[in-house]
Design an enzyme around this catalytic site. Structure first.
Site, PDB file in Angstrom:
ATOM      1  N   ASP A  29      -3.989   7.409  44.556  1.00  0.00           N
ATOM      2  CA  ASP A  29      -3.841   8.855  44.337  1.00  0.00           C
ATOM      3  C   ASP A  29      -3.787   9.228  42.849  1.00  0.00           C
ATOM      4  O   ASP A  29      -3.345   8.435  42.014  1.00  0.00           O
ATOM      5  CB  ASP A  29      -2.571   9.351  45.031  1.00  0.00           C
ATOM      6  CG  ASP A  29      -2.741   9.418  46.545  1.00  0.00           C
ATOM      7  OD1 ASP A  29      -3.891   9.424  47.002  1.00  0.00           O
ATOM      8  OD2 ASP A  29      -1.715   9.460  47.255  1.00  0.00           O
ATOM      9  N   GLU A  33      -4.600   3.680  49.108  1.00  0.00           N
ATOM     10  CA  GLU A  33      -3.279   3.482  49.718  1.00  0.00           C
ATOM     11  C   GLU A  33      -3.321   3.317  51.224  1.00  0.00           C
ATOM     12  O   GLU A  33      -2.671   2.429  51.781  1.00  0.00           O
ATOM     13  CB  GLU A  33      -2.345   4.678  49.405  1.00  0.00           C
ATOM     14  CG  GLU A  33      -1.927   4.791  47.969  1.00  0.00           C
ATOM     15  CD  GLU A  33      -2.754   5.832  47.243  1.00  0.00           C
ATOM     16  OE1 GLU A  33      -2.243   6.401  46.300  1.00  0.00           O
ATOM     17  OE2 GLU A  33      -3.919   6.060  47.628  1.00  0.00           O
ATOM     18  N   HIS A  84      -3.466  18.456  37.383  1.00  0.00           N
ATOM     19  CA  HIS A  84      -4.208  18.453  38.642  1.00  0.00           C
ATOM     20  C   HIS A  84      -4.457  19.876  39.102  1.00  0.00           C
ATOM     21  O   HIS A  84      -3.769  20.814  38.734  1.00  0.00           O
ATOM     22  CB  HIS A  84      -3.435  17.687  39.716  1.00  0.00           C
ATOM     23  CG  HIS A  84      -3.065  16.305  39.305  1.00  0.00           C
ATOM     24  ND1 HIS A  84      -3.996  15.371  38.926  1.00  0.00           N
ATOM     25  CD2 HIS A  84      -1.851  15.698  39.203  1.00  0.00           C
ATOM     26  CE1 HIS A  84      -3.372  14.247  38.602  1.00  0.00           C
ATOM     27  NE2 HIS A  84      -2.082  14.425  38.769  1.00  0.00           N
ATOM     28  N   TYR A 126      -5.695  17.329  46.710  1.00  0.00           N
ATOM     29  CA  TYR A 126      -4.464  16.536  46.653  1.00  0.00           C
ATOM     30  C   TYR A 126      -3.232  17.438  46.667  1.00  0.00           C
ATOM     31  O   TYR A 126      -3.164  18.440  45.959  1.00  0.00           O
ATOM     32  CB  TYR A 126      -4.466  15.662  45.414  1.00  0.00           C
ATOM     33  CG  TYR A 126      -3.380  14.611  45.417  1.00  0.00           C
ATOM     34  CD1 TYR A 126      -3.271  13.708  46.471  1.00  0.00           C
ATOM     35  CD2 TYR A 126      -2.456  14.528  44.377  1.00  0.00           C
ATOM     36  CE1 TYR A 126      -2.278  12.747  46.478  1.00  0.00           C
ATOM     37  CE2 TYR A 126      -1.465  13.558  44.371  1.00  0.00           C
ATOM     38  CZ  TYR A 126      -1.379  12.674  45.435  1.00  0.00           C
ATOM     39  OH  TYR A 126      -0.391  11.714  45.446  1.00  0.00           O
ATOM     40  N   ASP A 152      -1.879  10.696  40.763  1.00  0.00           N
ATOM     41  CA  ASP A 152      -0.603  11.090  40.167  1.00  0.00           C
ATOM     42  C   ASP A 152       0.113   9.854  39.644  1.00  0.00           C
ATOM     43  O   ASP A 152      -0.422   8.746  39.668  1.00  0.00           O
ATOM     44  CB  ASP A 152       0.267  11.836  41.192  1.00  0.00           C
ATOM     45  CG  ASP A 152       0.584  10.997  42.429  1.00  0.00           C
ATOM     46  OD1 ASP A 152       0.165   9.824  42.489  1.00  0.00           O
ATOM     47  OD2 ASP A 152       1.247  11.527  43.346  1.00  0.00           O
ATOM     48  N   GLU A 202       2.657   8.132  40.802  1.00  0.00           N
ATOM     49  CA  GLU A 202       2.881   7.085  41.800  1.00  0.00           C
ATOM     50  C   GLU A 202       1.588   6.344  42.113  1.00  0.00           C
ATOM     51  O   GLU A 202       1.585   5.131  42.300  1.00  0.00           O
ATOM     52  CB  GLU A 202       3.466   7.698  43.074  1.00  0.00           C
ATOM     53  CG  GLU A 202       4.884   8.222  42.916  1.00  0.00           C
ATOM     54  CD  GLU A 202       5.887   7.102  42.676  1.00  0.00           C
ATOM     55  OE1 GLU A 202       5.795   6.078  43.365  1.00  0.00           O
ATOM     56  OE2 GLU A 202       6.748   7.261  41.806  1.00  0.00           O
ATOM     57  N   ARG A 252       0.067  16.813  46.001  1.00  0.00           N
ATOM     58  CA  ARG A 252       1.228  16.609  45.118  1.00  0.00           C
ATOM     59  C   ARG A 252       0.829  17.065  43.719  1.00  0.00           C
ATOM     60  O   ARG A 252       0.268  16.308  42.936  1.00  0.00           O
ATOM     61  CB  ARG A 252       1.676  15.149  45.113  1.00  0.00           C
ATOM     62  CG  ARG A 252       2.276  14.714  46.444  1.00  0.00           C
ATOM     63  CD  ARG A 252       2.852  13.312  46.385  1.00  0.00           C
ATOM     64  NE  ARG A 252       3.451  12.940  47.658  1.00  0.00           N
ATOM     65  CZ  ARG A 252       2.796  12.360  48.656  1.00  0.00           C
ATOM     66  NH1 ARG A 252       1.504  12.084  48.525  1.00  0.00           N
ATOM     67  NH2 ARG A 252       3.401  12.065  49.780  1.00  0.00           N
TER      68      ARG A 252
END
Length: 899
Positions: A80, A7, A350, A303, A82, A84, A305
């Site tokens: 990432d 990203e 996670h 991470y 997740d 998103e 989130r």
């Protein structure tokens, strides 16, 4: 050569070092496409077909990625770990397929929970395919948010002028804040008394005990409800003999809490560090992506989130080894600690948030981190290492005391705690964990002296203190996030964005770190509760979140969930066609009676107009939102601004203004008032009376006679210009503070400048205006910080502007978020802000550089038609007219979309 897509450029730079020359790592800068903020981006009647748009900046980045993939051996999507991140990878791959550059090249998805060399290389060695159910969950969530926001917001605009937007999660979070405010308004304080005695042991040590029983009846905190009852018990104790009935010492173990999740990190950072949720995530993002540690860029935390509370097995072993090394063998528990979450709908795919290396203690990193980074890392490191430490051992002593006054008896109790072994508390050498054991050497209930059973005690003093119950506290960001998590509303990655939206929409205001609903927010909530109640119910929203989680687990079909939702929601939207504004106002008058009709000191009916005495007061809707007006208008022109505090009695046309004093020249009364357009000061009465609005930053409560007089004296003469001899004046105008000379205006920074500027400076400001005629009376903004080159060319800087600091790149100016320190802006943050600003400008009509709007036949970046001709199933409530430039669905941005 293989291409790796991530990203952010910071992440790309770090990973490129780890992978070496056989790989080319490129950044997508977040999402590369999004649903256009216009009618028809999601078509329910075409099986929820979605039409994506690539903005100008992302088109260039996708061309760069496509060019690199053409000559590559393969593609790794390393966004990432997740939902998103999975969606970004899916978007990138879909666009590359449409560009026909993939061919038979291998495409793999890799995920890593930490940006360390080992984590990245392990992930590259164990790739997988894109997780289709996770992408489906993203598509369902994105479609739901679009359908709710884009169809419900126009209803608000028509039926409730001044309201800006509604959202699937946003509106429910707002309801929580508003419901709490309603609780506070309806709260009735109750009197209670606390009774205690200061006693002395035979050895001369004093301690305090509180009343727990009277005449055999157990006494709670609010059992003594009046002064007479308290006086009677106090008299009993004053003449009583005291003796120790029992002493019980009981060992108690306190266990550490689990490592941080997204929400608990945001809560802890808010309560301990004073960080907003968005600030916490900005700092955590930087710690995750990497910090330069002695010439090497290293990711310091995993991470950020996540709602998982467990650490990876190797991390647990590393934490235990660090505990042994730094605290000693007694602090290492016999078995590793395992945790499970209690949050509703939590997904534990996670790891929790933890340091990537427990040997990097905060002290070792202090010289590499700025102040805020250091404080947040310190919080994460201590919580992570404490989670694998031994329990604290505390001895809790309870002393029961009997008071006897000629057969009338009362019981008292004293409690004290002593830490016998600090255990995990040793990790917290300079701060205490909320809700956990105290620090080493600190007592939870205070130490007690030596007290023995059956011994007599001497009375020193009896205290009886009056108290009143207090209303429930307003939510802070931390407590609101905690409540949302408990109810299962939203997901960890959405909390910060949801709170920011409520603030940006001016639905809530922050006062002393407490969230107070603005009148706009309460009006919107009351409207939704009356006419769209199902969609702001806590259980309904949590159930929908659960369905989205089941989609990501492959247990539900995402379009089935959308169909079920849309059927009822569409019918509800259609029903609002018959809804009249008078129906809306009647409902709001009842729902918001304490806000709209605050009680009057004289006890008169708050719904009767005080000016004409016969008209009924009611909410009215104007261009700028709601206000209170009289039913006898235009004969009676009484109005009152609606404020979050219930509206000060500051009306126009025969109201009750606050007198400030008399003008020394005209002897007319100077008053403070409030009208439909906000507070103002006025001299005299009638249509010809001199008025002046309060400038930005001046609160009505702070206005005194001198300030009012200075405002009413504007514009004021500064002095004659030395070259022309013509007068220079200073004043407050439509566009803010200014100086004026011979028809030329030059802007000033604030109202203080208007009141204090002298001739020399006024001449200088006017000269700068003449030298910079396009600057609206201001010199070119001086750069506060140089950020370097933009990927598309051109310098990026942080500048100070009329409305606060902003990031500048060419003709694009992006305002910094409220509270953001200009010196702390990173290149990555600047790129995101610039992309957002450019995307918004692309939908307006004021910027010369934007591309023309696409027609239905225009081609998008991927070669497909931007939008086919619509069929008729869109609700007419939303399709009757072209959507305004700002809608509830955000314009295309380069960062992750949030619910």
């Amino acid at each position: 050569m293989n291409v790796v897509v991530v990203e952010s450029p910071a992440k790309a730079k770090t990973i490129n070092k780890y992978l070496g020359p056989g790989y080319k790592v490129l950044a997508s800068f977040g999402h590369v496409r999004d649903l256009p903020a216009k009618d028809g981006s999601v078509l329910p009647d075409q099986d929820f077909e979605m039409f994506w748009e690539v903005d100008t900046a992302s088109q260039k980045r996708m061309r760069d990625i496509a060019d690199a993939v053409k000559s590559s051996d393969g593609l790794f999507l390393a966004t990432d770990p997740d939902r998103e991140g999975e969606a970004i990878s899916w978007h990138v791959l879909d666009l590359l397929k449409k560009k026909k550059v993939i061919g038979d090249k291998p495409v793999k998805r890799v995920v890593f929970n930490a940006i360390t060399k080992k984590a990245v290389l392990d992930a590259m060695a164990n790739p997988r395919d894109i997780d289709t159910p996770l992408v489906d969950a993203y598509l369902a969530r994105r479609a739901l948010d679009y359908l709710v926001g884009f169809n419900l917001s126009p209803v608000l605009w028509r039926k409730l002028p001044g309201a800006r937007s509604a959202g699937r999660v946003q509106s429910v979070a707002l309801r929580l804040v508003c419901d709490r405010e309603t609780e506070i308004e309806r709260f009735v304080a109750e009197e209670y008394w606390n009774i205690s005695a200061l006693l002395k042991t035979p050895r001369g040590d004093e301690f305090e005990a509180r009343l727990v029983s009277h005449q055999g009846k157990r006494m709670q905190r609010n059992s003594v409800t009046n002064g007479d009852q308290a006086a009677g018990i106090k008299a009993l104790l004053e003449g009583a003999a005291f003796a120790v009935d029992s002493v019980e010492a009981k060992p108690v173990k306190r266990n550490p809490g689990p490592p941080f999740t997204t929400s608990t990190l945001q809560q802890a950072a808010s309560s301990k560090l004073g960080f907003s949720a968005s600030r916490t995530m900005q700092i955590a993002q930087k710690l995750y992506e990497g910090i330069d540690i002695g010439g090497e860029t290293v990711g310091l935390i995993t991470y950020m989130r996540t709602d998982g509370v467990q650490m990876a097995p190797e991390a647990i072993e590393a934490a235990r080894a660090a505990v042994l090394d730094q605290f000693g063998p007694r602090y290492v528990p016999e078995k590793a600690r395992l945790y499970s979450t209690k949050a509703k709908n939590a997904q534990e795919a996670h790891e929790a948030i933890r340091p990537t290396d427990f040997n990097r203690s905060p002290d070792k990193l202090r010289r590499f981190l700025d102040s805020d980074q250091m404080r947040l890392y310190d919080l994460i490191w201590k919580r992570g290492i404490a989670s694998q430490m031994a329990s604290a051992e505390i001895e809790r002593t309870t002393v029961e005391i009997l008071a006897d006054n000629n057969g009338e008896k009362a019981g008292l109790r004293a409690v004290g705690s002593v830490i016998r072994f600090d255990g995990f508390i040793a990790a917290y050498t300079d701060q205490r964990e909320e809700g956990e054991a105290p620090e080493d050497g600190d007592d939870e209930d205070g130490r007690l002296p030596e007290i023995n059973a059956r011994e007599a005690l001497a009375k020193q003093k009896v205290n009886a203190s009056q108290h009143f119950t207090e209303p429930p506290p307003r939510y802070s960001e931390a407590s609101l996030i905690k409540k949302m998590e408990e109810l299962g509303i939203g997901r960890p990655s959405t909390y910060a964005a949801t709170l920011k939206t409520l603030s940006d929409r001016e639905y809530v205001v922050m006062d002393k770190r407490k969230l107070i609903p603005h009148s706009k927010g309460r009006l919107v909530t009351a409207f939704l509760e009356n006419f769209f109640n199902k969609y702001v119910e806590y259980d309904f929203t949590a159930d929908l979140e659960e369905k989205l989680d089941k989609i990501s687990a492959g247990e539900l079909n995402w379009k089935d969930v959308l169909r079920a939702f849309w059927q009822d929601f569409f019918a509800q939207i259609e029903d609002t066609k018959e809804l009249r504004v008078t129906n809306v106002l009647d409902a709001l008058n009842e729902a918001l009676a304490p806000l709209v009709f605050p009680k009057r000191e004289d006890g008169s009916d708050p719904r009767i107009c005080q000016v004409c005495g016969t008209g009924n007061l009611s909410l009215k809707l104007g261009k700028y939102g709601a206000f209170v007006g009289c039913s006898n208008y235009p004969e009676c022109n009484f109005t009152r601004q609606l404020t979050s505090e219930g509206g000060a009695e500051a009306e126009a046309g025969g109201n009750e203004p606050r007198a400030l004093g008399k003008d020394p020249v005209t002897e007319e009364e100077i008053t403070l008032r409030s009208g439909r357009f906000g507070p103002y000061v006025q001299r005299g009465e009638g249509k010809e009376a001199k008025r002046s609005s309060l400038p930005k930053g001046w609160a009505p409560a702070d206005i005194d006679f001198e300030k009012a007089l200075s405002l009413l004296s504007l514009p004021r003469d500064v002095g004659a210009h030395p070259e022309t001899g013509k007068m220079i004046s200073a004043g407050l105008g439509r566009y803010g503070p200014f100086v004026l000379h011979d028809g030329t205006y030059a802007n000033l920074e604030g109202i203080e400048d208007v009141l204090s500027i002298g001739l020399n400076r006024a001449v200088t400001v006017l000269a700068e205006k003449k030298a910079n005629p396009g600057g609206r009376g201001r010199t070119a903004a001086v750069a506060l910080k140089e950020l370097g080159e933009h990927p598309d060319g051109g310098a990026m800087t942080v500048r100070e502007g009329r409305f606060g600091p902003y990031v500048n790149w060419g003709k694009v100016n992006a305002t910094l978020p409220k509270g953001k320190d200009p010196q702390s802006v990173t290149v990555e943050e600047a790129l995101v802000l610039i992309a957002e600003r450019a995307a918004k400008d692309g939908g307006g009509k004021s910027k010369a550089k934007k591309a023309p709007a696409k027609s239905a036949k225009a081609k998008s970046e991927d070669g497909a038609a931007a939008k086919p001709k619509k069929t008729a199933a869109k609700p007419k409530a939303a399709a009757a007219k072209k959507a305004p430039a700002k809608t509830a669905t955000k314009a295309k941005t380069t960062k992750k979309s949030a619910t």
